[in-house]
Design an enzyme around this catalytic site. Structure first.
Site, PDB file in Angstrom:
ATOM      1  N   LYS A 198      70.665  16.180  31.921  1.00 35.05           N
ATOM      2  CA  LYS A 198      71.648  15.262  31.321  1.00 35.05           C
ATOM      3  C   LYS A 198      71.020  14.685  30.051  1.00 35.05           C
ATOM      4  O   LYS A 198      70.183  13.790  30.113  1.00 35.05           O
ATOM      5  CB  LYS A 198      71.965  14.131  32.318  1.00 35.05           C
ATOM      6  CG  LYS A 198      73.316  13.465  32.191  1.00 35.05           C
ATOM      7  CD  LYS A 198      73.590  12.701  30.921  1.00 35.05           C
ATOM      8  CE  LYS A 198      72.986  11.322  30.849  1.00 35.05           C
ATOM      9  NZ  LYS A 198      73.243  10.714  29.496  1.00 35.05           N
ATOM     10  N   GLY A 251      63.090   7.231  29.311  1.00 33.27           N
ATOM     11  CA  GLY A 251      64.005   6.290  28.676  1.00 33.27           C
ATOM     12  C   GLY A 251      63.484   4.873  28.816  1.00 33.27           C
ATOM     13  O   GLY A 251      62.272   4.657  28.921  1.00 33.27           O
ATOM     14  N   SER A 252      64.393   3.929  28.861  1.00 33.01           N
ATOM     15  CA  SER A 252      63.998   2.520  28.906  1.00 33.01           C
ATOM     16  C   SER A 252      63.477   2.131  30.286  1.00 33.01           C
ATOM     17  O   SER A 252      63.863   2.711  31.297  1.00 33.01           O
ATOM     18  CB  SER A 252      65.191   1.643  28.529  1.00 33.01           C
ATOM     19  OG  SER A 252      66.219   1.808  29.484  1.00 33.01           O
ATOM     20  N   THR A 253      62.638   1.120  30.311  1.00 30.15           N
ATOM     21  CA  THR A 253      62.111   0.612  31.582  1.00 30.15           C
ATOM     22  C   THR A 253      63.248   0.072  32.449  1.00 30.15           C
ATOM     23  O   THR A 253      63.269   0.274  33.664  1.00 30.15           O
ATOM     24  CB  THR A 253      61.044  -0.467  31.307  1.00 30.15           C
ATOM     25  OG1 THR A 253      59.932   0.173  30.665  1.00 30.15           O
ATOM     26  CG2 THR A 253      60.555  -1.121  32.590  1.00 30.15           C
ATOM     27  N   GLU A 254      64.213  -0.565  31.795  1.00 31.03           N
ATOM     28  CA  GLU A 254      65.343  -1.145  32.526  1.00 31.03           C
ATOM     29  C   GLU A 254      66.116  -0.071  33.304  1.00 31.03           C
ATOM     30  O   GLU A 254      66.335  -0.189  34.518  1.00 31.03           O
ATOM     31  CB  GLU A 254      66.247  -1.813  31.479  1.00 31.03           C
ATOM     32  CG  GLU A 254      67.391  -2.598  32.018  1.00 31.03           C
ATOM     33  CD  GLU A 254      68.346  -2.985  30.866  1.00 31.03           C
ATOM     34  OE1 GLU A 254      68.020  -2.747  29.679  1.00 31.03           O
ATOM     35  OE2 GLU A 254      69.421  -3.503  31.187  1.00 31.03           O
ATOM     36  N   GLY A 256      65.063   2.996  33.837  1.00 33.11           N
ATOM     37  CA  GLY A 256      64.097   3.697  34.682  1.00 33.11           C
ATOM     38  C   GLY A 256      64.000   3.066  36.069  1.00 33.11           C
ATOM     39  O   GLY A 256      63.885   3.770  37.080  1.00 33.11           O
ATOM     40  N   GLU A 273      59.013   8.067  32.678  1.00 28.17           N
ATOM     41  CA  GLU A 273      58.264   7.850  31.436  1.00 28.17           C
ATOM     42  C   GLU A 273      59.066   6.831  30.641  1.00 28.17           C
ATOM     43  O   GLU A 273      60.165   7.121  30.175  1.00 28.17           O
ATOM     44  CB  GLU A 273      58.113   9.186  30.692  1.00 28.17           C
ATOM     45  CG  GLU A 273      56.944   9.188  29.748  1.00 28.17           C
ATOM     46  CD  GLU A 273      57.345   8.736  28.366  1.00 28.17           C
ATOM     47  OE1 GLU A 273      57.182   7.528  28.085  1.00 28.17           O
ATOM     48  OE2 GLU A 273      57.824   9.567  27.592  1.00 28.17           O
ATOM     49  N   CYS A 307      58.194   6.057  22.148  1.00 34.20           N
ATOM     50  CA  CYS A 307      57.731   5.207  23.253  1.00 34.20           C
ATOM     51  C   CYS A 307      56.294   4.744  23.040  1.00 34.20           C
ATOM     52  O   CYS A 307      55.915   3.674  23.489  1.00 34.20           O
ATOM     53  CB  CYS A 307      57.898   5.925  24.584  1.00 34.20           C
ATOM     54  SG  CYS A 307      57.231   7.585  24.569  1.00 34.20           S
ATOM     55  N   GLU A 404      59.831  -4.515  23.525  1.00 34.73           N
ATOM     56  CA  GLU A 404      59.907  -3.230  22.828  1.00 34.73           C
ATOM     57  C   GLU A 404      61.098  -3.255  21.872  1.00 34.73           C
ATOM     58  O   GLU A 404      62.231  -3.436  22.306  1.00 34.73           O
ATOM     59  CB  GLU A 404      60.066  -2.087  23.831  1.00 34.73           C
ATOM     60  CG  GLU A 404      60.096  -0.729  23.163  1.00 34.73           C
ATOM     61  CD  GLU A 404      60.241   0.433  24.146  1.00 34.73           C
ATOM     62  OE1 GLU A 404      61.106   0.368  25.033  1.00 34.73           O
ATOM     63  OE2 GLU A 404      59.479   1.405  24.012  1.00 34.73           O
TER      64      GLU A 404
HETATM   65  P1  NAP Z   1      68.351   4.497  28.290  1.00 35.46           P
HETATM   66  O1  NAP Z   1      69.609   3.761  28.472  1.00 35.46           O
HETATM   67  O2  NAP Z   1      67.198   4.240  29.166  1.00 35.46           O
HETATM   68  O3  NAP Z   1      68.726   6.042  28.304  1.00 35.46           O
HETATM   69  C1  NAP Z   1      67.899   7.091  28.743  1.00 35.46           C
HETATM   70  C2  NAP Z   1      68.736   8.094  29.504  1.00 35.46           C
HETATM   71  O4  NAP Z   1      69.203   7.515  30.726  1.00 35.46           O
HETATM   72  C3  NAP Z   1      70.001   8.517  28.762  1.00 35.46           C
HETATM   73  O5  NAP Z   1      70.290   9.867  29.030  1.00 35.46           O
HETATM   74  C4  NAP Z   1      71.035   7.613  29.379  1.00 35.46           C
HETATM   75  O6  NAP Z   1      72.352   8.027  29.209  1.00 35.46           O
HETATM   76  C5  NAP Z   1      70.613   7.611  30.812  1.00 35.46           C
HETATM   77  N1  NAP Z   1      71.145   6.490  31.598  1.00 35.46           N
HETATM   78  C6  NAP Z   1      71.596   5.284  31.159  1.00 35.46           C
HETATM   79  N2  NAP Z   1      72.004   4.536  32.196  1.00 35.46           N
HETATM   80  C7  NAP Z   1      71.813   5.261  33.309  1.00 35.46           C
HETATM   81  C8  NAP Z   1      72.030   5.032  34.693  1.00 35.46           C
HETATM   82  N3  NAP Z   1      72.548   3.879  35.136  1.00 35.46           N
HETATM   83  N4  NAP Z   1      71.703   6.005  35.575  1.00 35.46           N
HETATM   84  C9  NAP Z   1      71.174   7.158  35.155  1.00 35.46           C
HETATM   85  N5  NAP Z   1      70.955   7.437  33.850  1.00 35.46           N
HETATM   86  C10 NAP Z   1      71.259   6.502  32.934  1.00 35.46           C
HETATM   87  O7  NAP Z   1      67.861   4.312  26.832  1.00 35.46           O
HETATM   88  P2  NAP Z   1      68.785   4.181  25.571  1.00 35.46           P
HETATM   89  O8  NAP Z   1      70.109   3.581  25.849  1.00 35.46           O
HETATM   90  O9  NAP Z   1      68.787   5.506  24.974  1.00 35.46           O
HETATM   91  O10 NAP Z   1      67.912   3.179  24.706  1.00 35.46           O
HETATM   92  C11 NAP Z   1      67.771   1.823  25.080  1.00 35.46           C
HETATM   93  C12 NAP Z   1      66.361   1.374  24.861  1.00 35.46           C
HETATM   94  O11 NAP Z   1      65.478   2.139  25.691  1.00 35.46           O
HETATM   95  C13 NAP Z   1      65.805   1.615  23.486  1.00 35.46           C
HETATM   96  O12 NAP Z   1      66.159   0.636  22.593  1.00 35.46           O
HETATM   97  C14 NAP Z   1      64.343   1.678  23.749  1.00 35.46           C
HETATM   98  O13 NAP Z   1      63.789   0.405  23.808  1.00 35.46           O
HETATM   99  C15 NAP Z   1      64.238   2.302  25.079  1.00 35.46           C
HETATM  100  N6  NAP Z   1      63.932   3.735  25.019  1.00 35.46           N
HETATM  101  C16 NAP Z   1      62.717   4.153  25.377  1.00 35.46           C
HETATM  102  C17 NAP Z   1      62.412   5.500  25.318  1.00 35.46           C
HETATM  103  C18 NAP Z   1      61.083   6.022  25.674  1.00 35.46           C
HETATM  104  O14 NAP Z   1      60.791   7.181  25.394  1.00 35.46           O
HETATM  105  N7  NAP Z   1      60.262   5.263  26.316  1.00 35.46           N
HETATM  106  C19 NAP Z   1      63.361   6.419  24.898  1.00 35.46           C
HETATM  107  C20 NAP Z   1      64.632   5.959  24.562  1.00 35.46           C
HETATM  108  C21 NAP Z   1      64.887   4.616  24.632  1.00 35.46           C
HETATM  109  P3  NAP Z   1      73.168   7.438  27.942  1.00 35.46           P
HETATM  110  O15 NAP Z   1      72.635   8.159  26.783  1.00 35.46           O
HETATM  111  O16 NAP Z   1      74.574   7.740  28.204  1.00 35.46           O
HETATM  112  O17 NAP Z   1      72.891   5.950  27.895  1.00 35.46           O
END
Ligand code: NAP
Ligand code: MG
Length: 500
Positions: A198, A251-254, A256, A273, A307, A404
């Protein structure tokens, strides 16, 4: 569409954009069960330039069933390791033959500079597939001399086997779409797993193209399934699915934590991660010019949407002014523009939401007394640009220092001695990476064990290698990707004891 921001696209990129984009389930391209679609936006203009299916729970369901069948029956389940190696090498060759197209798709979808996409995202993805191909034939167990004190008059023989963990659900972010797909898919294919991928809603294109290449390479149907869609619908359906054995999330810690809890409810294996707030520590012997260039690369690479971004810059007070001045000079000189332009060094952020989020952090810094030594504002025109930003006059409890930001924003903090900087560098919930800038071997070696982070770089930052395990301490995640270590995430260990 043959041009993008006035730049001619490679014919194969134009061809990909001209075709309809569909989900890949069981080797067949199909629309979402709901027939709904999601827009794909150009971050350099805000314009929608194509659509992808809005996959949801019913599509995830069919994909999990297909991945299950492929894992348990048919050619893939019976495939010899050397044939898995051969297929992965073929996939890597196809990625290489399509390198320019993949780089262009990353540049127009994510906004990142196309030169970086080619040299980093695409090149690392290809190398990683080749690296993992080699592991397919080297997944080993061990033999043990067992004692079995209970049954003294019999002999026993013990050994372990490594078996593929099973059906893997991979959920990836938008910052390195192709590379994050490769980091999950490579070990899954090397070890004999099957996968449902996904991609992030903002950046679905390279995952769909990668799936075409997987088909072209000759993988059996159902080995890779790609479901584009939203996180809280398709992503949540995948993370909480009882029919999978492993979830791999970046993705995000939240999010995750949500994904980890959903997986644990089913005792699904999970690797996470997550985010970071990585320190860059400049010791008093470092060359200020070199340190400034290193600090710039640590935070501005990929618009800071990394990240491991070096977002907290600790500079010894004797070097503070010089390093900040050098860094601000580099920030001000960077060429900002659409990712597809060959000269662009700083592209737009991925989305309007991300631009607002980053500007919100910069404003919170101003409100708490910070000052911008460079940047601090959006671009002038349309698109989701944020200028490379260096914040000074900051202190350790400001939000810009603690949270972050995930954008091109660094906070510069002076320090006086090593004990102090070690303590302050670790004063964060995260522990993904750190870098130390110094040629004083003794002090560097004394600092390395004190830094609570999964990776420590010396006189460099953001240097990844296939052989080096990658992952986080503390809230930066669970598990190590890459290197030999990644095989632990995609295999189960089975102990066998035989009475002779
Ligand atoms: P995210 O919401 O954590 O998204 C990562 C992945 O998880 C995306 O494919 C997302 O889909 C999916 N996702 C979101 N909610 C989910 C749920 N409830 N259950 C399962 N999967 C879910 O990150 P983001 O929205 O892209 O970015 C938000 C913040 O995360 C950034 O501002 C940054 O601080 C952090 N981030 C960190 C990393 C890293 O490598 N550590 C990478 C990206 C972002 P959708 O795309 O549809 O939301
Ligand atoms: Mg999201």
């Amino acid at each position: 569409m043959n041009t993008f921001h006035g730049i001619a696209l490679h014919a194969s990129t134009a061809d990909f954009l001209a075709r309809p984009r569909r989900l890949l389930i069981d080797g067949a391209w199909q629309d979402a069960a709901s027939s709904q679609t999601l827009p794909v936006t150009d971050p350099a203009s805000g314009d929608v330039f194509c659509h992808v299916p809005a996959g949801d729970a019913p599509d995830i369901e069919r994909a999990v069933q297909a991945a299950r069948r492929a894992f348990e029956q048919g050619d893939w389940a019976r495939m010899r390791p050397i044939d898995r190696e051969r297929l992965l090498l073929r996939l890597a060759d196809l990625m290489e033959a399509n390198a320019q197209q993949l780089a262009e798709l990353e540049a127009i979808d994510n906004g990142k500079p196309v030169s970086m996409a080619r040299a980093v995202d695409v090149a690392l993805s290809i190398d990683f597939m080749r690296y993992m191909a080699g592991w397919a034939t080297k997944i080993e167990g061990a033999t043990m001399d067992v004692s079995v004190p209970l049954v003294r008059d019999r002999e026993f023989f013990g050994f372990t086997r490594r078996e593929p963990v099973g059906v893997v659900g991979a959920i990836i972010p938008w910052n390195f779409p192709l590379l994050m797909a490769a980091w999950k898919l490579g070990p899954a294919l090397a070890s004999g797993c099957t996968m449902i991928l996904k991609p992030a809603e903002e950046t679905p294109l390279s995952a769909l193209r990668l799936a075409e290449l997987v088909q072209e390479a000759g993988y059996p149907n159902g080995v890779l399934n790609v479901i584009t869609g939203l996180g809280h619908t398709a992503g949540a359906a995948l993370a909480g699915h009882k029919g999978i054995e492993k979830v791999a999330f970046t993705g995000s810690t939240e999010v995750g934590k949500l994904v980890g809890k959903a997986a644990l409810d089913n005792m699904t294996r999970v690797s996470l991660e997550l985010g970071g707030k990585s320190p860059v520590i400049v010791l008093d012997d470092a060359d200020p010019t070199q340190a400034a260039a290193g600090a710039a690369q640590a935070i501005f690479f990929n618009q800071g949407q990394v990240c491991t971004a070096g977002s907290r810059l600790f500079i010894h007070k004797s070097r503070f002014e010089q390093v900040v001045e050098g860094l601000a000079g580099i920030a001000n000189s960077m060429q900002m523009g659409p990712g597809i332009h060959p000269d662009t060094q700083i592209g737009p952020l991925v989305s309007a939401a991300q631009q607002q989020r980053v500007m919100g952090y910069i404003d919170s810094g101003y409100q708490q007394g910070a000052r911008a030594a460079a940047g601090g504002s959006t671009g002038d025109g349309q698109g989701y640009f944020v200028r490379p930003t260096v914040l000074v006059d900051v202190h350790d409890d400001m939000r810009v220092v603690r949270e972050e930001i995930f954008g091109p924003v660094v906070v510069a903090l002076p320090y006086e001695d090593l004990d102090e900087v070690a303590r302050r560098a670790n004063d964060t919930p995260y522990g993904l990476a750190a870098s130390i800038w110094s040629n004083d071997l003794s002090r560097v070696h004394r600092l390395i064990p004190r830094i609570k982070a999964g990776t420590v770089w010396i006189n460099c930052h953001n240097i990844l290698d296939n052989a080096m395990p990658f992952g986080g301490y503390k809230q930066s995640g669970i598990g190590r990707e890459m290197g030999r270590a990644v095989l632990d995430l995609y295999t189960e260990s089975k102990s066998v004891v035989m009475m002779l």
